[in-house]
Motif scaffolding. Structure first.
Motif, PDB file in Angstrom:
ATOM      1  N   PRO A  34       0.822  -1.204   0.000  1.00  0.00           N
ATOM      2  CA  PRO A  34       0.000   0.000   0.000  1.00  0.00           C
ATOM      3  C   PRO A  34       0.862   1.262   0.000  1.00  0.00           C
ATOM      4  O   PRO A  34       2.064   1.202   0.282  1.00  0.00           O
ATOM      5  N   ASP A  35       0.239   2.394  -0.322  1.00  0.00           N
ATOM      6  CA  ASP A  35       0.959   3.667  -0.313  1.00  0.00           C
ATOM      7  C   ASP A  35       1.589   3.903   1.059  1.00  0.00           C
ATOM      8  O   ASP A  35       0.991   3.608   2.086  1.00  0.00           O
ATOM      9  N   ASN A  36       2.769   4.473   1.039  1.00  0.00           N
ATOM     10  CA  ASN A  36       3.485   4.857   2.271  1.00  0.00           C
ATOM     11  C   ASN A  36       3.897   3.672   3.151  1.00  0.00           C
ATOM     12  O   ASN A  36       4.162   3.848   4.337  1.00  0.00           O
ATOM     13  N   THR A  37       3.905   2.456   2.582  1.00  0.00           N
ATOM     14  CA  THR A  37       4.385   1.307   3.371  1.00  0.00           C
ATOM     15  C   THR A  37       5.428   0.512   2.585  1.00  0.00           C
ATOM     16  O   THR A  37       5.468  -0.716   2.659  1.00  0.00           O
ATOM     17  N   ALA A  38       6.243   1.201   1.822  1.00  0.00           N
ATOM     18  CA  ALA A  38       7.313   0.518   1.078  1.00  0.00           C
ATOM     19  C   ALA A  38       8.236  -0.186   2.072  1.00  0.00           C
ATOM     20  O   ALA A  38       8.535   0.371   3.136  1.00  0.00           O
ATOM     21  N   PRO A  39       8.689  -1.409   1.763  1.00  0.00           N
ATOM     22  CA  PRO A  39       9.529  -2.165   2.700  1.00  0.00           C
ATOM     23  C   PRO A  39      10.742  -1.391   3.214  1.00  0.00           C
ATOM     24  O   PRO A  39      11.068  -1.461   4.400  1.00  0.00           O
TER      25      PRO A  39
END
Length: 324
Positions: free
Chosen positions: A223-228
């Protein structure tokens, strides 16, 4: 290595998820029947009057009707418990329906564009009177549905989405009214296919967003703003006792329901239980991840992730398979 499941101590408290009320379900269902019924009226009116703008607006109403059906389905399926075969329940039905809907809308837009092109080359007669009557009635229905949806609890993500769809359809109704008035007073029929193309662009915009969003979820995209890398950096910098974070995988089951698995290596002499609880708290408060699964990694050197391309092409060996 030990696999710690920190969600065990909080009993799956998903209290931050939008609440489903009977009132929400009733107003979504009522709005759907109003929109769907008038969509059929608009199709008939478009065929009788010869107005492509009305048919395009009916197509836009279809996007509203489907948005309302998806909102209702999300409420209903959201209550169905997971079972032995579907451990995440039935929430992804909403995403699959959205994906199919988007493809259907692309076909509708293609048909409207094709018809508009034919009418530019060979203008059709349009009955302005019936067209105006149906368009005005459509505007009234849209205003009524928007009023219903914005009464009471209007903060639910599905209610807000459906209300925005209806608000967009108001523009389609206004466009059809403008076309009818222009044809009535000037007899200039090309305004009808011109405005039908404008409305179809509104449909295309909605369809493209829905297609992209549903495909992203189906492909297990983060999801947006949850890049690893964001999750790794934030946890390493913000949580005391964390030496390293790796093998982060974040995905959504459906819109607004985010899950994650990750490996955490605690620092030497750190309180492991406290570290796990703090990591879970950060994932929920900072990234809105409601169901994190945290594996404790005691190795100083992290192994390559079995889901990465380099690992698959390399030795293909993975010791850290995620077991739920």
């Amino acid at each position: 290595m030990s696999h710690s499941h920190p969600h065990g101590h909080h009993g799956h408290d998903h209290s931050h998820a939008p609440t489903v009320t009977g009132d929400n379900e009733r107003k979504v269902l009522l709005s759907f029947f109003l929109i769907f019924t008038f969509m059929i009226v608009e199709v008939i009116g478009g065929l009788i009057s010869g107005s492509l703008a009305l048919l395009a607006d009916a197509g836009h109403m279809l996007t509203d009707a489907v948005a309302l059906v998806l909102a209702y389905a999300a409420f209903r399926f959201g209550r169905r418990a997971a079972d032995a075969k579907r451990t995440f329940g039935y929430l992804r039905f909403e995403v699959i329906a959205g994906f199919i809907n988007a493809i259907t809308l692309f076909a509708i837009v293609g048909w409207i564009a094709s018809e508009a092109w034919k009418r530019f080359q060979e203008p059709h007669g349009v009955l302005a009177g019936p067209m105006l009557g149906v368009a005005v009635a459509g505007l009234i229905i849209n205003l009524l549905v928007f009023w219903i949806l914005t009464r009471g609890d209007s903060e639910h993500v599905n209610i807000k989405g459906a209300a925005l769809h209806v608000l967009g359809d108001l523009l389609g109704s206004v466009g059809a009214i403008v076309a009818a008035v222009v044809i009535y007073y000037t007899g200039w029929t090309p305004i009808d296919p011109i405005l039908s193309v404008v409305v179809s662009l509104l449909i295309l915009r909605s369809a493209w967003k829905l297609f992209g969003k549903s495909l992203h979820i189906l492909l297990e995209g983060a999801p947006d703003n949850t890049a690893p890398e964001l999750v790794e950096r934030h946890l390493t910098e913000s949580v005391p006792g964390v030496a390293a974070v790796h093998h982060v995988h974040v995905w959504s089951i459906t819109s607004g329901r985010t899950l994650a698995t990750l490996h955490v290596r605690p620092k030497d002499n750190a309180d492991v239980r406290a570290v796990v609880q703090l990591v879970e708290k950060e994932l929920k408060s900072r990234f809105e991840i409601e169901h994190p699964t945290i594996a404790l990694d005691w190795n100083d050197v992290s192994e390559p992730c079995s889901l990465s391309q380099t690992s698959i092409l390399g030795n293909g060996y993975a010791h850290h398979a995620h077991s739920h």
